[in-house]
Design a protein around this motif. Sequence first.
Motif, PDB file in Angstrom:
ATOM      1  N   SER A  41       5.134  35.748  13.323  1.00  0.00           N
ATOM      2  CA  SER A  41       5.510  37.030  13.905  1.00  0.00           C
ATOM      3  C   SER A  41       5.311  38.096  12.845  1.00  0.00           C
ATOM      4  O   SER A  41       5.976  38.073  11.806  1.00  0.00           O
ATOM      5  CB  SER A  41       6.961  36.987  14.368  1.00  0.00           C
ATOM      6  OG  SER A  41       7.342  38.264  14.853  1.00  0.00           O
ATOM      7  N   THR A  42       4.370  39.000  13.057  1.00  0.00           N
ATOM      8  CA  THR A  42       4.104  40.055  12.081  1.00  0.00           C
ATOM      9  C   THR A  42       3.467  41.251  12.762  1.00  0.00           C
ATOM     10  O   THR A  42       2.976  41.153  13.890  1.00  0.00           O
ATOM     11  CB  THR A  42       3.172  39.559  10.949  1.00  0.00           C
ATOM     12  OG1 THR A  42       3.072  40.570   9.942  1.00  0.00           O
ATOM     13  CG2 THR A  42       1.786  39.235  11.471  1.00  0.00           C
ATOM     14  N   THR A  43       3.464  42.373  12.087  1.00  0.00           N
ATOM     15  CA  THR A  43       2.781  43.573  12.570  1.00  0.00           C
ATOM     16  C   THR A  43       1.652  43.965  11.627  1.00  0.00           C
ATOM     17  O   THR A  43       1.016  44.993  11.827  1.00  0.00           O
ATOM     18  CB  THR A  43       3.772  44.748  12.698  1.00  0.00           C
ATOM     19  OG1 THR A  43       4.361  44.997  11.420  1.00  0.00           O
ATOM     20  CG2 THR A  43       4.849  44.442  13.723  1.00  0.00           C
ATOM     21  N   VAL A  44       1.418  43.143  10.586  1.00  0.00           N
ATOM     22  CA  VAL A  44       0.377  43.449   9.604  1.00  0.00           C
ATOM     23  C   VAL A  44      -0.524  42.241   9.367  1.00  0.00           C
ATOM     24  O   VAL A  44      -0.140  41.104   9.611  1.00  0.00           O
ATOM     25  CB  VAL A  44       0.979  43.913   8.247  1.00  0.00           C
ATOM     26  CG1 VAL A  44       1.767  45.211   8.412  1.00  0.00           C
ATOM     27  CG2 VAL A  44       1.861  42.838   7.636  1.00  0.00           C
ATOM     28  N   THR A  45      -1.735  42.508   8.843  1.00  0.00           N
ATOM     29  CA  THR A  45      -2.691  41.460   8.522  1.00  0.00           C
ATOM     30  C   THR A  45      -2.343  40.823   7.182  1.00  0.00           C
ATOM     31  O   THR A  45      -1.423  41.264   6.491  1.00  0.00           O
ATOM     32  CB  THR A  45      -4.114  42.034   8.424  1.00  0.00           C
ATOM     33  OG1 THR A  45      -4.184  42.878   7.265  1.00  0.00           O
ATOM     34  CG2 THR A  45      -4.511  42.802   9.674  1.00  0.00           C
ATOM     35  N   ALA A  46      -3.132  39.824   6.787  1.00  0.00           N
ATOM     36  CA  ALA A  46      -2.948  39.159   5.495  1.00  0.00           C
ATOM     37  C   ALA A  46      -3.135  40.135   4.337  1.00  0.00           C
ATOM     38  O   ALA A  46      -2.678  39.886   3.227  1.00  0.00           O
ATOM     39  CB  ALA A  46      -3.938  38.004   5.359  1.00  0.00           C
ATOM     40  N   ASN A  47      -3.789  41.247   4.602  1.00  0.00           N
ATOM     41  CA  ASN A  47      -4.061  42.269   3.597  1.00  0.00           C
ATOM     42  C   ASN A  47      -3.028  43.394   3.643  1.00  0.00           C
ATOM     43  O   ASN A  47      -3.150  44.372   2.924  1.00  0.00           O
ATOM     44  CB  ASN A  47      -5.476  42.826   3.849  1.00  0.00           C
ATOM     45  CG  ASN A  47      -6.116  43.372   2.620  1.00  0.00           C
ATOM     46  OD1 ASN A  47      -5.803  42.973   1.515  1.00  0.00           O
ATOM     47  ND2 ASN A  47      -7.052  44.288   2.813  1.00  0.00           N
ATOM     48  N   GLY A  48      -2.040  43.283   4.543  1.00  0.00           N
ATOM     49  CA  GLY A  48      -0.991  44.294   4.661  1.00  0.00           C
ATOM     50  C   GLY A  48      -1.342  45.463   5.565  1.00  0.00           C
ATOM     51  O   GLY A  48      -0.599  46.434   5.647  1.00  0.00           O
TER      52      GLY A  48
END
Length: 147
Positions: A41-48
């Motif tokens: 669960s996130t709102t950002v990619t692996a790069n932020g």
Amino acid sequence: MFLRRASILSGAIALALFQSSAAGALDSTPAAKVVVTPLASTTVTANGQPITLPQKNVQVLVSSFEIPPGASLPVHMHPSARYAYVLEGQLQVTNAETGKSTSYKKGDFIVEMIGAWHQGANVGAEPVKLLVIDQVEEGTANTLLKK
């Protein structure tokens, strides 16, 4: 890292659960206990970066990848959202612009970088197997190779 916008994955899980329970209803066997384990669960990619999706004519592409031990993918970028679930092996992803590397293993969920040059490599002794989901504008590719 957790993914809030996993509607595609959630939909696939819901469909699998529905099909499973429908099959059980047909043969009148008691349904087994269903266990749902959140994976991300996130709102950002692996790069932020914030996750952004195509605004029209969205097409979902689902692929499986198998990367042999010692193999590397070419340096590439994704113009749209790409998600990967590591089924087997150990994958190292390196941001070609910063040199920062992140390792992923079986059971990890990856929200790949958008618009950033990077490279993946199998750094383990067994093949890396990935389930990859792209969300693109219909008819477009989601991988650009660095020239």
